[in-house]
Design an enzyme around this catalytic site. Sequence first.
Site, PDB file in Angstrom:
ATOM      1  CD  GLU A   1      14.870  -7.826  10.464  1.00 26.10           C
ATOM      2  OE1 GLU A   1      14.557  -8.999  10.177  1.00 26.10           O
ATOM      3  OE2 GLU A   1      13.932  -7.036  10.431  1.00 26.10           O
TER       4      GLU A   1
ATOM      5  NE  ARG B   1       7.437  -7.459  13.013  1.00 25.70           N
ATOM      6  CZ  ARG B   1       7.865  -6.471  13.824  1.00 25.70           C
ATOM      7  NH1 ARG B   1       7.021  -6.524  14.998  1.00 25.70           N
ATOM      8  NH2 ARG B   1       8.653  -5.540  13.408  1.00 25.70           N
TER       9      ARG B   1
ATOM     10  NE  ARG C   1       5.012 -10.338   9.222  1.00 23.94           N
ATOM     11  CZ  ARG C   1       6.026  -9.678   9.263  1.00 23.94           C
ATOM     12  NH1 ARG C   1       7.325 -10.171   9.867  1.00 23.94           N
ATOM     13  NH2 ARG C   1       5.985  -8.122   9.128  1.00 23.94           N
TER      14      ARG C   1
END
Length: 173
Positions: free
Chosen positions: A74, A66, A116
């Site tokens: 999104e 990320r 992440r």
Amino acid sequence: MSRSSSIVVALALGLAAAAGAGSSGLLGGGGTGVGGSDATSEGVVARVIDGDTIHVLVAGRREKVRYIGIDTPETHHPTKPVQCYGRAASAFNERLVGGERVRLVRDVEERDRYGRLLAYVYRARDGLFVNADLARRGYARPLTIAPDVRHAARFAALARQARDAGRGLWSAC
């Protein structure tokens, strides 16, 4: 102690130190940057998930990465519809890093609550700072989450310039 014994001991200590230096997490650690870390790693982008998330093959492992400091609209959120300019941000990120070798640089935290890797992403072939380029071109908004704030002011300034110029999501959404 003989001279040859001293050399063997020095070599052994050097090898032990080198082995220990690489064992503090996937992106290393203990550097001198903000938050005490200039930890970096390199890998190849295996898949672009969306505008701010990629899968990278790092040290033989596939890692979800990320981008730190930015947020793109999104496209794959479990409870949100595809947002305005989300597909464009994903496609642009694919053009920037799809299949590319990248350098991942950590700030303070190594991972987010979803596991992440958190990273500033640089394209290896030319050093392009991907997080910054997405903000500069209007594909991303700044998203500052402490303690990972090393480039927060830069991302805010780049996004402000993109907004003022009507680039990307700033004119489309």
